[in-house]
Scaffold this motif. Sequence first.
Motif, PDB file in Angstrom:
ATOM      1  N   GLN A 197     -17.704  -8.445  15.201  1.00 41.51           N
ATOM      2  CA  GLN A 197     -18.416  -7.298  14.637  1.00 41.51           C
ATOM      3  C   GLN A 197     -17.484  -6.179  14.197  1.00 41.51           C
ATOM      4  OE1 GLN A 197     -21.542  -6.009  17.358  1.00 41.51           O
ATOM      5  NE2 GLN A 197     -22.220  -8.124  17.476  1.00 41.51           N
ATOM      6  N   ARG A 198     -16.416  -5.946  14.937  1.00 40.82           N
ATOM      7  CA  ARG A 198     -15.610  -4.762  14.666  1.00 40.82           C
ATOM      8  C   ARG A 198     -14.197  -5.084  14.265  1.00 40.82           C
ATOM      9  NH1 ARG A 198     -17.145  -0.478  19.158  1.00 40.82           N
ATOM     10  NH2 ARG A 198     -15.069   0.142  18.497  1.00 40.82           N
ATOM     11  N   GLY A 199     -13.816  -6.324  14.352  1.00 38.52           N
ATOM     12  CA  GLY A 199     -12.435  -6.667  14.037  1.00 38.52           C
ATOM     13  C   GLY A 199     -11.562  -6.564  15.268  1.00 38.52           C
ATOM     14  N   LEU A 200     -10.466  -7.272  15.255  1.00 36.23           N
ATOM     15  CA  LEU A 200      -9.589  -7.296  16.414  1.00 36.23           C
ATOM     16  C   LEU A 200      -9.001  -5.906  16.677  1.00 36.23           C
ATOM     17  CD1 LEU A 200      -8.469  -9.283  18.464  1.00 36.23           C
ATOM     18  CD2 LEU A 200      -6.540  -9.670  16.952  1.00 36.23           C
ATOM     19  N   ALA A 201      -8.658  -5.217  15.631  1.00 35.37           N
ATOM     20  CA  ALA A 201      -8.010  -3.916  15.803  1.00 35.37           C
ATOM     21  C   ALA A 201      -8.950  -2.905  16.444  1.00 35.37           C
ATOM     22  CB  ALA A 201      -7.521  -3.395  14.460  1.00 35.37           C
ATOM     23  N   GLN A 202     -10.223  -3.002  16.159  1.00 26.62           N
ATOM     24  CA  GLN A 202     -11.191  -2.035  16.691  1.00 26.62           C
ATOM     25  C   GLN A 202     -11.789  -2.483  18.016  1.00 26.62           C
ATOM     26  OE1 GLN A 202     -11.407   0.755  14.981  1.00 26.62           O
ATOM     27  NE2 GLN A 202     -10.099  -0.095  13.378  1.00 26.62           N
ATOM     28  N   THR A 203     -11.369  -3.623  18.487  1.00 31.79           N
ATOM     29  CA  THR A 203     -11.914  -4.111  19.755  1.00 31.79           C
ATOM     30  C   THR A 203     -11.227  -3.418  20.923  1.00 31.79           C
ATOM     31  OG1 THR A 203     -12.527  -6.254  18.856  1.00 31.79           O
ATOM     32  CG2 THR A 203     -12.142  -6.137  21.225  1.00 31.79           C
ATOM     33  N   THR A 204     -11.999  -2.715  21.709  1.00 30.82           N
ATOM     34  CA  THR A 204     -11.451  -2.021  22.869  1.00 30.82           C
ATOM     35  C   THR A 204     -12.100  -2.572  24.125  1.00 30.82           C
ATOM     36  OG1 THR A 204     -13.131  -0.299  22.937  1.00 30.82           O
ATOM     37  CG2 THR A 204     -11.260   0.067  21.478  1.00 30.82           C
ATOM     38  N   TRP A 238     -12.209 -15.904  14.982  1.00 29.19           N
ATOM     39  CA  TRP A 238     -11.076 -16.806  14.782  1.00 29.19           C
ATOM     40  C   TRP A 238     -10.088 -16.238  13.765  1.00 29.19           C
ATOM     41  CZ3 TRP A 238     -10.042 -20.821  17.802  1.00 29.19           C
ATOM     42  CH2 TRP A 238      -9.116 -21.788  17.382  1.00 29.19           C
ATOM     43  N   CYS A 239     -10.624 -15.775  12.659  1.00 26.11           N
ATOM     44  CA  CYS A 239      -9.775 -15.200  11.619  1.00 26.11           C
ATOM     45  C   CYS A 239      -9.022 -13.986  12.119  1.00 26.11           C
ATOM     46  CB  CYS A 239     -10.620 -14.793  10.408  1.00 26.11           C
ATOM     47  SG  CYS A 239     -11.162 -16.172   9.427  1.00 26.11           S
ATOM     48  N   GLY A 240      -9.706 -13.153  12.909  1.00 25.16           N
ATOM     49  CA  GLY A 240      -9.046 -11.977  13.448  1.00 25.16           C
ATOM     50  C   GLY A 240      -7.802 -12.350  14.237  1.00 25.16           C
ATOM     51  N   PHE A 241      -7.904 -13.409  15.017  1.00 24.40           N
ATOM     52  CA  PHE A 241      -6.733 -13.850  15.774  1.00 24.40           C
ATOM     53  C   PHE A 241      -5.630 -14.365  14.858  1.00 24.40           C
ATOM     54  CE2 PHE A 241      -9.532 -14.105  19.566  1.00 24.40           C
ATOM     55  CZ  PHE A 241      -8.737 -13.376  20.419  1.00 24.40           C
ATOM     56  N   TRP A 242      -6.031 -15.129  13.869  1.00 26.40           N
ATOM     57  CA  TRP A 242      -5.029 -15.640  12.926  1.00 26.40           C
ATOM     58  C   TRP A 242      -4.160 -14.535  12.356  1.00 26.40           C
ATOM     59  CZ3 TRP A 242      -6.303 -20.031   9.007  1.00 26.40           C
ATOM     60  CH2 TRP A 242      -6.488 -21.226   9.717  1.00 26.40           C
ATOM     61  N   GLY A 243      -4.835 -13.456  11.937  1.00 26.60           N
ATOM     62  CA  GLY A 243      -4.099 -12.393  11.270  1.00 26.60           C
ATOM     63  C   GLY A 243      -3.027 -11.773  12.156  1.00 26.60           C
ATOM     64  N   LEU A 268       2.425 -14.354  22.021  1.00 32.30           N
ATOM     65  CA  LEU A 268       1.496 -14.768  23.068  1.00 32.30           C
ATOM     66  C   LEU A 268       0.319 -15.546  22.496  1.00 32.30           C
ATOM     67  CD1 LEU A 268       0.438 -14.740  25.947  1.00 32.30           C
ATOM     68  CD2 LEU A 268      -0.516 -12.484  25.522  1.00 32.30           C
ATOM     69  N   TYR A 269      -0.160 -15.093  21.351  1.00 31.77           N
ATOM     70  CA  TYR A 269      -1.315 -15.745  20.771  1.00 31.77           C
ATOM     71  C   TYR A 269      -0.986 -17.179  20.369  1.00 31.77           C
ATOM     72  CZ  TYR A 269      -3.549 -11.158  20.494  1.00 31.77           C
ATOM     73  OH  TYR A 269      -4.092  -9.948  20.777  1.00 31.77           O
ATOM     74  N   LEU A 270       0.176 -17.332  19.766  1.00 34.76           N
ATOM     75  CA  LEU A 270       0.529 -18.667  19.287  1.00 34.76           C
ATOM     76  C   LEU A 270       0.563 -19.670  20.437  1.00 34.76           C
ATOM     77  CD1 LEU A 270       3.302 -17.892  16.661  1.00 34.76           C
ATOM     78  CD2 LEU A 270       0.979 -18.715  16.261  1.00 34.76           C
ATOM     79  N   THR A 271       1.054 -19.231  21.587  1.00 35.87           N
ATOM     80  CA  THR A 271       1.175 -20.170  22.706  1.00 35.87           C
ATOM     81  C   THR A 271      -0.180 -20.584  23.251  1.00 35.87           C
ATOM     82  OG1 THR A 271       1.271 -18.425  24.371  1.00 35.87           O
ATOM     83  CG2 THR A 271       3.349 -19.074  23.357  1.00 35.87           C
ATOM     84  N   GLN A 272      -1.176 -19.736  23.033  1.00 35.04           N
ATOM     85  CA  GLN A 272      -2.484 -20.062  23.586  1.00 35.04           C
ATOM     86  C   GLN A 272      -3.089 -21.301  22.930  1.00 35.04           C
ATOM     87  OE1 GLN A 272      -3.646 -18.495  26.312  1.00 35.04           O
ATOM     88  NE2 GLN A 272      -1.638 -17.522  26.148  1.00 35.04           N
ATOM     89  N   TRP A 278       0.600 -10.506   4.238  1.00 39.27           N
ATOM     90  CA  TRP A 278      -0.619 -10.997   3.597  1.00 39.27           C
ATOM     91  C   TRP A 278      -1.610 -11.517   4.643  1.00 39.27           C
ATOM     92  CZ3 TRP A 278      -1.789 -10.236  -1.335  1.00 39.27           C
ATOM     93  CH2 TRP A 278      -2.806 -10.987  -1.919  1.00 39.27           C
ATOM     94  N   CYS A 279      -1.099 -12.287   5.583  1.00 37.41           N
ATOM     95  CA  CYS A 279      -1.971 -12.826   6.625  1.00 37.41           C
ATOM     96  C   CYS A 279      -2.567 -11.724   7.481  1.00 37.41           C
ATOM     97  CB  CYS A 279      -1.182 -13.779   7.527  1.00 37.41           C
ATOM     98  SG  CYS A 279      -0.858 -15.351   6.751  1.00 37.41           S
ATOM     99  N   GLY A 280      -1.778 -10.706   7.750  1.00 32.53           N
ATOM    100  CA  GLY A 280      -2.295  -9.597   8.550  1.00 32.53           C
ATOM    101  C   GLY A 280      -3.520  -8.974   7.911  1.00 32.53           C
ATOM    102  N   PHE A 281      -3.473  -8.823   6.601  1.00 33.21           N
ATOM    103  CA  PHE A 281      -4.632  -8.256   5.914  1.00 33.21           C
ATOM    104  C   PHE A 281      -5.832  -9.201   5.987  1.00 33.21           C
ATOM    105  CE2 PHE A 281      -1.639  -5.389   3.645  1.00 33.21           C
ATOM    106  CZ  PHE A 281      -2.293  -4.205   3.914  1.00 33.21           C
ATOM    107  N   TRP A 282      -5.578 -10.474   5.801  1.00 27.20           N
ATOM    108  CA  TRP A 282      -6.669 -11.430   5.864  1.00 27.20           C
ATOM    109  C   TRP A 282      -7.458 -11.303   7.161  1.00 27.20           C
ATOM    110  CZ3 TRP A 282      -5.957 -17.086   3.898  1.00 27.20           C
ATOM    111  CH2 TRP A 282      -5.835 -17.050   2.510  1.00 27.20           C
ATOM    112  N   GLY A 283      -6.719 -11.183   8.237  1.00 30.55           N
ATOM    113  CA  GLY A 283      -7.388 -11.157   9.535  1.00 30.55           C
ATOM    114  C   GLY A 283      -8.331  -9.989   9.695  1.00 30.55           C
TER     115      GLY A 283
END
Lengths: 213, 213, 213, 213
Positions: free
Chosen positions: C30-37, C114-119, C126-130, D114-119
């Motif tokens: 709903q809010r994006g990864l950056a806005q997730t608190t 899912w996309c939020g994590f990709w970005g 850390l994310y990649l290892t998960q 570019w990927c950062g924006f996508w996310g």
Amino acid sequence: MDTPAPRRRKASRSHRREQLIEATISTIAQRGLAQTTLSSVARAAGVSHGLVIFYFESKERLLAETLRFMSDVHRRHWETAIEQAGPAPEERLLALILSEFDDALYTQEWLTAWCGFWGEAQSRPLYLTQSGENDRAYIEIFETLSAELAHAGGYPIEPGRAARVLRLTIEGVWLELMFSAKPYSREEALNTVLFCAGTLFPHHFGPGGPVSR
Amino acid sequence: MDTPAPRRRKASRSHRREQLIEATISTIAQRGLAQTTLSSVARAAGVSHGLVIFYFESKERLLAETLRFMSDVHRRHWETAIEQAGPAPEERLLALILSEFDDALYTQEWLTAWCGFWGEAQSRPLYLTQSGENDRAYIEIFETLSAELAHAGGYPIEPGRAARVLRLTIEGVWLELMFSAKPYSREEALNTVLFCAGTLFPHHFGPGGPVSR
Amino acid sequence: MDTPAPRRRKASRSHRREQLIEATISTIAQRGLAQTTLSSVARAAGVSHGLVIFYFESKERLLAETLRFMSDVHRRHWETAIEQAGPAPEERLLALILSEFDDALYTQEWLTAWCGFWGEAQSRPLYLTQSGENDRAYIEIFETLSAELAHAGGYPIEPGRAARVLRLTIEGVWLELMFSAKPYSREEALNTVLFCAGTLFPHHFGPGGPVSR
Amino acid sequence: MDTPAPRRRKASRSHRREQLIEATISTIAQRGLAQTTLSSVARAAGVSHGLVIFYFESKERLLAETLRFMSDVHRRHWETAIEQAGPAPEERLLALILSEFDDALYTQEWLTAWCGFWGEAQSRPLYLTQSGENDRAYIEIFETLSAELAHAGGYPIEPGRAARVLRLTIEGVWLELMFSAKPYSREEALNTVLFCAGTLFPHHFGPGGPVSR
DNA sequence: GATGAATGAGCCTTCATTCAT
DNA sequence: GATGAATGAAGGCTCATTCAT
């Protein structure tokens, strides 16, 4: 070819300063003292903010000089009114009162800016010093005229208190024209002041007196 | 790593809010509204600035609630004074006047903060709404008592104007206790108001009247 | 009286964790990864933010475990689909493809999170290892099935590249269902993937082939 | 008092903006969009953070303009490549494909940013609008060339789906060059795309075709 | 377990001031 | 004189984290 007219400076120093001060008053009235920035003043005057600093050194100075300007204009205004009135104390007092209700000078903008300074004055000694001398003269003229009138009319009152009540009523209706959500008219404000004067000095300002309305 | 400051005891929600509001009043009085920051308020209250936000959401809200608090306290103060007075209008009006000169409540600090809000109020509609209802009631009580007194005493005056002159004189001496470089005493301020009342309603407040001093 | 039923803990540890992870997915969508608190997650789960920390130690860990959870669910999903399919490579590949278009699991919310994590993944090791191990298995299954199919069908192609094209097309239409202002339907997305498979393995997925549609 | 840092030379407006945008791209690539702050961008550009605000008003605007810049550069890049190619659709498609693998432009840094924006794009409508028009044109060129090729070569396929598969494969290998812990080479990525094209359009891109490799 | 009061680092933003042009 | 690029201190606010209850 004639000698070309000497190219005028874009704006003389004093003219620029006054222009900037008026832009400052306008900005304070519109946005409040706290929201007044050098940029907002510069924008209102149509110049760059660098120029404001150039003429006034700092924001503090700009505001101080603006307050002094307003205070000086106010003083000259009532002094002139008294000088042009008749010699009798009731004539001079009436002239003083009426001068305070001059629509041409005391616009909404002017009064709003004035209030903004009042609010900050107590925590900014600089501001108090700008208008201090004029404020003292203003208080004194009320006391002088009140004493003359008390003496001339044989009123058994303490003239200092009468002077104070009259002065505070004038200032009060000023403020009320700002702060009330639904203010009374300027005319009613003036009538309130004249009613006050009539109560204090009934022979001169009361119903049937020489300057009653 | 430094030892962290010892964690304070929790305070109840309403108690903390009041504590913070009082710190706000104190800060405004000392530094002016424009110089009042969340940090200065927090420092005055001995807490972190984050906590101020935690309780009031924003600086704007903190200031608005502070103004409302002051306005509410003021109203309750004069309402209580009138309720505890005798039934006669002159008694109630006197109680109202005297309540406005209560040293315990209306400290220098309180009045200075009050003035700070006045200065900004016109450019901040939010502020006006905080005290609007109370201001209306305050104006009304003067008009009501003035009308009752005018009727009871058979004064041939416009009671609305008398009410206004009296009220503005009270507010005026308030302000003057702040702004004058060399103010008169609080007692002289009160005497000025009583003199004003005596002029307006001589049978009740004048020399020799039932509530004269 | 019977023995009272044992009072259940309000929520078992694992159940709470899953509940919080789902609230996290929902919030990211709903809010994006950056806005997730932590607070937004706690609010979505109906608990206090302190509890989130209690279960996950830190925000970083909460997000890492959420990503791992999603990655694990994804893997189990396609593994199960393949296990339940027939033994032939084309049957298993079709099952894999279809499992990626399961409406019940891959909701808009899930894909957006899912996309939020990709970005952020590339700047957060850390994310990649998960998801790394699962990603490897995912890539491998495509390569395995592709090689089996190439061998069985006698396709004169490099099976690794075919596997890659097929896999990327699947991931691509996924992304496109998110980012396009006006996306095509999920059915069209699936048909595109099947068209791709049909081009690569015409005997099995092409028109007239055993698993054509 | 320290000696103040020497005041830098002024830079032209457009040059500064581009410099700041490039610092932004670099910062996003290194730290991720979420960790990109005005200060980090300013530090990367060697200026004060105030200057970034001076040029872009807000962080939001800075990021939006950065995205638009990248999107515009991308579009001009492939448009130019196509214009300079021969007139045949297979030549133009090949030019398009090759332009997407231009090492000089599409650096690791660029792609990571570019990927950062996508996310974040899906939760920030502002971002979508920055590249929307260009994205549409990009999709369209693939469809156009695919349709021309399908017509010219008599391929019995749905050209829209072929266009999509080809485009998604390109985007996919892009992404994979980022996210894979152990990516294949850029050359293998290009070969995968050409293999894909060869499968879709065997007469033109297949083994032995006019543009095969 | 669970809550939420309390902290403080760090963010974005404003703006007075400086100074090269 | 006049402009506006550039700086940096300071403010409001967010939010992860700690911890008393």
